[in-house]
Scaffold this motif. Structure first.
Motif, PDB file in Angstrom:
ATOM      1  N   ARG A  66       5.696  -0.736  13.740  1.00 42.30           N
ATOM      2  CA  ARG A  66       6.921  -0.888  12.933  1.00 42.30           C
ATOM      3  C   ARG A  66       6.605  -1.438  11.530  1.00 42.30           C
ATOM      4  NH1 ARG A  66      11.630  -4.247  15.061  1.00 42.30           N
ATOM      5  NH2 ARG A  66      11.318  -3.166  17.022  1.00 42.30           N
ATOM      6  N   GLY A  67       7.166  -0.739  10.555  1.00 42.24           N
ATOM      7  CA  GLY A  67       6.983  -1.136   9.155  1.00 42.24           C
ATOM      8  C   GLY A  67       5.789  -0.488   8.482  1.00 42.24           C
ATOM      9  N   PHE A  68       4.867   0.048   9.256  1.00 46.98           N
ATOM     10  CA  PHE A  68       3.659   0.642   8.673  1.00 46.98           C
ATOM     11  C   PHE A  68       3.781   2.173   8.672  1.00 46.98           C
ATOM     12  CE2 PHE A  68       2.360  -3.562  10.041  1.00 46.98           C
ATOM     13  CZ  PHE A  68       1.675  -4.006   8.917  1.00 46.98           C
ATOM     14  N   GLY A  69       3.014   2.815   7.767  1.00 46.52           N
ATOM     15  CA  GLY A  69       3.025   4.277   7.701  1.00 46.52           C
ATOM     16  C   GLY A  69       4.450   4.795   7.591  1.00 46.52           C
ATOM     17  N   ALA A 148       1.560 -13.854   3.201  1.00 44.84           N
ATOM     18  CA  ALA A 148       2.914 -13.298   3.388  1.00 44.84           C
ATOM     19  C   ALA A 148       3.768 -13.612   2.161  1.00 44.84           C
ATOM     20  CB  ALA A 148       3.541 -13.876   4.659  1.00 44.84           C
ATOM     21  N   LEU A 149       3.712 -14.850   1.702  1.00 46.05           N
ATOM     22  CA  LEU A 149       4.516 -15.242   0.536  1.00 46.05           C
ATOM     23  C   LEU A 149       4.047 -14.490  -0.708  1.00 46.05           C
ATOM     24  CD1 LEU A 149       4.696 -19.096   1.214  1.00 46.05           C
ATOM     25  CD2 LEU A 149       6.576 -17.445   1.419  1.00 46.05           C
ATOM     26  N   GLN A 150       2.725 -14.329  -0.800  1.00 48.68           N
ATOM     27  CA  GLN A 150       2.172 -13.647  -1.977  1.00 48.68           C
ATOM     28  C   GLN A 150       2.630 -12.185  -2.041  1.00 48.68           C
ATOM     29  OE1 GLN A 150      -2.169 -13.345  -2.132  1.00 48.68           O
ATOM     30  NE2 GLN A 150      -1.775 -11.498  -3.350  1.00 48.68           N
ATOM     31  N   VAL A 151       2.540 -11.466  -0.912  1.00 46.46           N
ATOM     32  CA  VAL A 151       2.924 -10.039  -0.980  1.00 46.46           C
ATOM     33  C   VAL A 151       4.437  -9.888  -1.123  1.00 46.46           C
ATOM     34  CG1 VAL A 151       0.862  -9.184   0.216  1.00 46.46           C
ATOM     35  CG2 VAL A 151       2.932  -9.647   1.553  1.00 46.46           C
ATOM     36  N   GLU A 152       5.190 -10.835  -0.562  1.00 46.77           N
ATOM     37  CA  GLU A 152       6.649 -10.754  -0.747  1.00 46.77           C
ATOM     38  C   GLU A 152       7.000 -10.908  -2.232  1.00 46.77           C
ATOM     39  OE1 GLU A 152       8.542 -12.266   3.477  1.00 46.77           O
ATOM     40  OE2 GLU A 152       7.898 -13.766   2.038  1.00 46.77           O
ATOM     41  N   GLN A 153       6.200 -11.722  -2.913  1.00 47.90           N
ATOM     42  CA  GLN A 153       6.493 -11.962  -4.331  1.00 47.90           C
ATOM     43  C   GLN A 153       5.888 -10.889  -5.239  1.00 47.90           C
ATOM     44  OE1 GLN A 153       6.072 -16.086  -5.601  1.00 47.90           O
ATOM     45  NE2 GLN A 153       5.202 -15.308  -7.519  1.00 47.90           N
ATOM     46  N   ASP A 154       4.613 -10.539  -4.974  1.00 44.49           N
ATOM     47  CA  ASP A 154       3.889  -9.686  -5.934  1.00 44.49           C
ATOM     48  C   ASP A 154       3.603  -8.279  -5.419  1.00 44.49           C
ATOM     49  OD1 ASP A 154       3.755 -11.987  -7.448  1.00 44.49           O
ATOM     50  OD2 ASP A 154       1.793 -12.560  -6.656  1.00 44.49           O
ATOM     51  N   GLY A 155       3.977  -7.972  -4.190  1.00 42.52           N
ATOM     52  CA  GLY A 155       3.646  -6.650  -3.659  1.00 42.52           C
ATOM     53  C   GLY A 155       2.175  -6.563  -3.280  1.00 42.52           C
ATOM     54  N   MET A 156       1.679  -5.339  -3.129  1.00 39.38           N
ATOM     55  CA  MET A 156       0.329  -5.126  -2.585  1.00 39.38           C
ATOM     56  C   MET A 156      -0.750  -5.099  -3.670  1.00 39.38           C
ATOM     57  SD  MET A 156       0.892  -5.204   0.576  1.00 39.38           S
ATOM     58  CE  MET A 156      -0.658  -4.707   1.325  1.00 39.38           C
ATOM     59  N   ASP A 157      -0.369  -5.325  -4.914  1.00 39.14           N
ATOM     60  CA  ASP A 157      -1.371  -5.305  -5.998  1.00 39.14           C
ATOM     61  C   ASP A 157      -2.503  -6.282  -5.727  1.00 39.14           C
ATOM     62  OD1 ASP A 157      -0.114  -3.448  -7.424  1.00 39.14           O
ATOM     63  OD2 ASP A 157       0.575  -4.759  -9.054  1.00 39.14           O
ATOM     64  N   GLY A 158      -3.700  -5.795  -5.774  1.00 39.14           N
ATOM     65  CA  GLY A 158      -4.863  -6.675  -5.633  1.00 39.14           C
ATOM     66  C   GLY A 158      -5.231  -6.991  -4.187  1.00 39.14           C
ATOM     67  N   LYS A 182     -10.044   5.656   1.301  1.00 31.50           N
ATOM     68  CA  LYS A 182      -8.981   5.882   2.293  1.00 31.50           C
ATOM     69  C   LYS A 182      -8.432   4.529   2.784  1.00 31.50           C
ATOM     70  CE  LYS A 182      -6.631   8.479   5.280  1.00 31.50           C
ATOM     71  NZ  LYS A 182      -5.458   7.834   5.499  1.00 31.50           N
ATOM     72  N   VAL A 183      -9.319   3.582   2.985  1.00 41.22           N
ATOM     73  CA  VAL A 183      -8.861   2.246   3.408  1.00 41.22           C
ATOM     74  C   VAL A 183      -8.022   1.623   2.294  1.00 41.22           C
ATOM     75  CG1 VAL A 183      -9.619  -0.088   4.036  1.00 41.22           C
ATOM     76  CG2 VAL A 183     -10.756   1.907   5.032  1.00 41.22           C
ATOM     77  N   ARG A 184      -8.490   1.760   1.051  1.00 42.97           N
ATOM     78  CA  ARG A 184      -7.733   1.220  -0.090  1.00 42.97           C
ATOM     79  C   ARG A 184      -6.334   1.839  -0.128  1.00 42.97           C
ATOM     80  NH1 ARG A 184      -9.248  -1.212  -4.482  1.00 42.97           N
ATOM     81  NH2 ARG A 184     -11.446  -0.750  -4.171  1.00 42.97           N
ATOM     82  N   ASP A 189      -0.574   1.457   0.228  1.00 43.50           N
ATOM     83  CA  ASP A 189       0.689   2.087   0.648  1.00 43.50           C
ATOM     84  C   ASP A 189       1.508   1.215   1.597  1.00 43.50           C
ATOM     85  OD1 ASP A 189       0.038   4.274  -0.830  1.00 43.50           O
ATOM     86  OD2 ASP A 189      -0.546   5.544   0.869  1.00 43.50           O
ATOM     87  N   ALA A 190       0.918   0.141   2.103  1.00 45.45           N
ATOM     88  CA  ALA A 190       1.650  -0.667   3.103  1.00 45.45           C
ATOM     89  C   ALA A 190       2.870  -1.336   2.456  1.00 45.45           C
ATOM     90  CB  ALA A 190       0.708  -1.715   3.694  1.00 45.45           C
ATOM     91  N   ASP A 191       3.928  -1.461   3.249  1.00 47.96           N
ATOM     92  CA  ASP A 191       5.171  -2.088   2.798  1.00 47.96           C
ATOM     93  C   ASP A 191       4.976  -3.609   2.842  1.00 47.96           C
ATOM     94  OD1 ASP A 191       7.687  -3.291   2.713  1.00 47.96           O
ATOM     95  OD2 ASP A 191       8.651  -1.688   3.868  1.00 47.96           O
TER      96      ASP A 191
END
Ligand code: MLT
Length: 275
Positions: A66-69, A148-158, A182-184, A189-191
């Motif tokens: 759930r939430g992936f792909g 978790a807090l970081q990706v909620e704030q900044d997204g998947m960058d980096g 492919k791994v990158r 692409d992950a939410d």
């Protein structure tokens, strides 16, 4: 393919021997149904290289958690127990009556242990790749909350830049550009909401070490030689705690051994399933 479960729409691949709706999921000739459970923060396509090889002899089902792909996300924390219940419901909805072979990598392994806890009769064998039975230390759990807090704030960058050296062996990064990219891509692409939810779910997961002795079914334990997250020493210990476990170390691979060295892993899985 897409299937609606109670509160989530799950995207999945269902292919190979016995995948036709009218066919038996498992037959008398040594073929089995394999349910592939991907690692974090990836998606079902991390198993493409296994499915390409194993689909000739086995039914291969590879969902996005759930939430992936392509699977939906409805908020909250993705507990390992919830993800396991999703997978049990998926098997039911696909009318798979025979016990399956579970093949989980890392977070997929945590989910496999939960499925064993909830519905052992649905599982004939386990392939546990680069995973562990112990829960997080306080420090690791704290790190997950920070991410978790970081990706909620900044997204998947980096995020991919930070994770790739932990997920892949140095030799994979140096010599396998397609694998690394492919791994990158999967990570990019992950939410972020699903990534945060899974981090919080993993941080709260329970200790499965005491369950290992009850897993009396055959279990193949696979570990990359250079896995820094779940190193071979810890996976040897895990194997020793399984009544019917066999250990396989994969050379020139890190934490994503099946993706980094598919030929070696596919040969081992194919031989093990044939016995
Ligand atoms: C994974 O590959 O699924 C992760 O390493 C799991 C984790 O973060 O514990």
């Amino acid at each position: 393919m897409q299937i609606q479960l109670d509160d989530v729409s799950v995207s999945y691949v269902d292919t190979g021997r016995g995948a036709a709706p009218s066919a038996e999921a498992s037959s008398q000739d040594g073929s089995s149904t394999i349910l592939f459970l991907h690692g974090f923060p990836l998606d079902h396509s991390m198993w493409d290289r296994q499915i390409d090889s194993l689909r000739h002899a086995h039914r291969c089902i590879a969902p996005d958690l759930r939430g992936f792909g392509g699977s939906s996300f409805d908020g909250g924390v993705s507990s390992m127990s919830q993800l396991a219940k999703d997978m049990i419901q998926l098997l039911d909805r696909l009318s798979i009556g025979e016990p399956v072979t579970l093949c989980g990598l890392s977070m997929g392994g945590y989910i496999a242990f939960e499925m064993w806890q909830h519905e052992p009769s649905k599982i004939a064998r386990m392939i546990l790749c680069d995973t562990r039975a112990e829960p997080d230390s306080h420090e690791v759990a704290r790190g997950r909350e920070m991410m978790a807090l970081q990706v909620e704030q900044d997204g998947m960058d980096g995020v991919a830049n930070g994770m790739i050296p932990k997920l892949l062996a140095p030799s994979t990064v140096q010599t396998q550009s397609e694998t690394t990219e492919k791994v990158r891509q999967m990570i990019d692409d992950a939410d972020p909401r699903a990534v945060a939810a899974a981090q919080r779910g993993m941080a709260k997961r329970c200790d499965s070490s005491d369950r290992l002795a009850s897993i009396q079914i055959p279990a193949l334990v696979v570990c990359g030689e250079h896995d820094r997250i779940t190193p071979p020493e810890s996976m040897r210990d895990l194997t020793a705690a399984l009544p019917n476990g066999s250990f396989l170390e994969i050379s020139d691979a890190g934490h994503l051994a099946p993706f980094e060295q598919p030929d070696a892993v596919n040969r081992a899985i194919g031989d093990w399933l044939a016995n």
